[in-house]
Design an enzyme around this catalytic site. Structure first.
Site, PDB file in Angstrom:
ATOM      1  N   HIS A  81     -10.348  91.897  72.844  1.00 48.67           N
ATOM      2  CA  HIS A  81     -10.287  91.991  71.384  1.00 48.67           C
ATOM      3  C   HIS A  81     -11.701  92.131  70.856  1.00 48.67           C
ATOM      4  CE1 HIS A  81      -8.748  91.382  67.335  1.00 48.67           C
ATOM      5  NE2 HIS A  81      -9.757  90.555  67.123  1.00 48.67           N
ATOM      6  N   ASP A 160      -0.120  82.726  61.081  1.00 46.88           N
ATOM      7  CA  ASP A 160      -1.363  83.436  60.760  1.00 46.88           C
ATOM      8  C   ASP A 160      -1.171  84.366  59.573  1.00 46.88           C
ATOM      9  OD1 ASP A 160      -4.157  84.209  61.258  1.00 46.88           O
ATOM     10  OD2 ASP A 160      -3.235  86.158  61.609  1.00 46.88           O
ATOM     11  N   ARG A 167      -5.931  82.807  52.723  1.00 51.02           N
ATOM     12  CA  ARG A 167      -7.404  82.816  52.861  1.00 51.02           C
ATOM     13  C   ARG A 167      -8.000  83.974  52.069  1.00 51.02           C
ATOM     14  NH1 ARG A 167      -8.109  83.441  58.902  1.00 51.02           N
ATOM     15  NH2 ARG A 167     -10.318  83.548  58.427  1.00 51.02           N
ATOM     16  N   SER A 182      -7.213  82.216  63.925  1.00 50.27           N
ATOM     17  CA  SER A 182      -6.485  83.415  63.505  1.00 50.27           C
ATOM     18  C   SER A 182      -6.495  84.465  64.615  1.00 50.27           C
ATOM     19  CB  SER A 182      -7.138  83.958  62.235  1.00 50.27           C
ATOM     20  OG  SER A 182      -6.647  85.234  61.919  1.00 50.27           O
ATOM     21  N   LYS A 186      -3.140  85.187  67.680  1.00 52.99           N
ATOM     22  CA  LYS A 186      -2.463  86.487  67.814  1.00 52.99           C
ATOM     23  C   LYS A 186      -2.616  87.057  69.220  1.00 52.99           C
ATOM     24  CE  LYS A 186      -4.538  87.959  64.200  1.00 52.99           C
ATOM     25  NZ  LYS A 186      -5.091  88.194  62.889  1.00 52.99           N
TER      26      LYS A 186
END
Ligand code: URA
Length: 400
Positions: A81, A160, A167, A182, A186
């Protein structure tokens, strides 16, 4: 209960694991009001959260919905990621490369928001490519090809979705524990053995300074490891765009070139570094095995692999350098904004993107350039955004 949790957070006291889990459950079930969620987030934003609490928050968010399991398939299951950057098409290359090297890559990605692009938008530039395969379809592609790149499917990490939206509304996005939970929640639903995190730092990244990026990298490493996944976290530069193609179709084309050993050096080097496979990784880009996996993956998602080589169908305008010298620097933030105003990105999550628009950088830092020589191709849709993009590109180049 929530009143007591809010008081604890307001005082900056640590919460117990069951209280954090209870908060997350209440968020998803709707028993905690939006105002209470906002207050809880604001207290975390201002008072922080311990590393242990961040692990518990991450675990609770991961468990808040469905999780994926690949029973019956042989691993290792790996994913990467990136916190996002300009021209960052690494996922498109790395997933098939890993598959060629015997890893299984169940990659769930997101869309672009703001100036950084999103992997799903890039893939959807390939005619027919579906990013909404069902779990059984994903299992088939993972089994037969070894990798998929898809959008969030089913009800994964619903906590999330709710927390992130709040947020956004309450100005509490830029909190290291909240970003950590967060991102990781995921990814941890994917049933991974190893997660490689590419934390970008610089003008084209979410984290602008080295100190911010280091704090996030450290937190991701600690919390991911605490949640039971092997983590490999890299901090990489995003002061200059990655590669030469910026914009969805142009990035797909460059990824396909890189998968055949013909990509720009900076992109290939980063892909090989993140793969952790050294020379074997470089070899798989040269011998056609990674490209064969790319073709298999694109086909498995319903797309046309041939079309991935075609580049943009927008209109090209070439910008020449006004003076001679050497490119000293190229501001990723400025280039990202130029691609964005051309229509490559989106302001709101539901906005459409234009696949063909973007920039092809013909000169990068270190390159010599003569006055009148081609500097960059600007790919536009009927001139949309061109008036703003052109000066942004010119300002991003520092030639001396
Ligand atoms: N990306 C995410 O998925 N979550 C954040 O909080 C920030 C960036």
């Amino acid at each position: 209960m929530i009143e007591q949790w809010l008081e604890q957070r307001a005082r900056g006291e640590e919460q117990r694991q069951e209280d954090i889990a209870g908060f997350v459950t209440g968020v998803v079930e709707g028993s905690i009001s939006p105002a209470q969620i906002g207050a809880w987030l604001a207290f975390v934003f201002t008072r922080g959260m311990s590393a242990q609490e961040t692990v518990w928050l991450t675990e609770a968010m991961t468990q808040s919905g469905d999780t994926l399991s690949w029973d019956g398939l042989e691993g290792p299951f790996v994913d990467k990621h990136s916190t996002g950057g300009i021209g960052d098409k690494v996922s498109l290359v790395l997933a098939p490369l890993w598959a060629a090297l015997g890893q299984r890559v169940p990659m769930l990605s997101g869309r672009g928001l703001g100036i950084t692009g999103g992997t799903l938008d890039k893939l959807e530039a390939i005619p027919g490519y579906r990013t909404d395969l069902s779990v059984p379809e994903l299992r088939t592609v993972l089994d037969e090809v070894g990798c998929f790149i898809n959008g969030q499917t089913g009800d994964l990490a619903p906590a999330d979705r709710i927390l992130y939206a709040t947020r956004n509304e309450t100005g509490t996005v830029a909190s290291v524990p909240l970003i950590t939970a967060s991102i990781l929640s995921k990814k941890l639903v994917e049933g991974l053995d190893l997660l490689v995190m590419d934390v970008k730092c610089g003008s084209g990244a979410f984290m602008k300074t080295q100190a911010e990026a280091e704090a996030l990298a450290e937190s991701l490493e600690r919390v991911g490891t605490g949640a039971g996944v092997e983590m490999r976290v890299r901090l990489t530069d995003m002061s200059t765009p990655l590669g030469c193609g910026i914009g969805n179709a142009l990035e797909v084309q460059e990824a396909a070139q890189c998968l055949q050993g013909q990509g720009p050096q900076d992109l290939e080097d980063l892909v090989v570094e993140l793969s952790g496979m050294g020379e074997a990784g470089r070899q798989a880009l040269r011998d056609g095995s990674a490209f064969a996996k790319w073709q298999g993956m694109v086909r498995g998602h319903g797309g046309d692999p041939e079309a991935s080589l075609h580049g943009s169908d927008a209109t090209k305008m070439v910008l020449q350098s006004t003076h001679s010298g050497q490119v000293q620097s190229l501001d990723a933030g400025g280039i990202g904004r130029a691609a964005f105003v051309l229509g490559a990105g989106r302001r709101h999550a539901t906005d459409p993107v234009h696949f063909g628009v973007g920039l092809q950088l013909l000169k990068k830092p270190g390159d010599p350039v003569h006055a009148g020589e081609d500097l960059v191709e600007i790919w536009h849709a009927q001139g949309h955004g061109l008036e703003e993009a052109q000066p942004a590109v010119e300002a991003a180049y520092h030639i001396k």
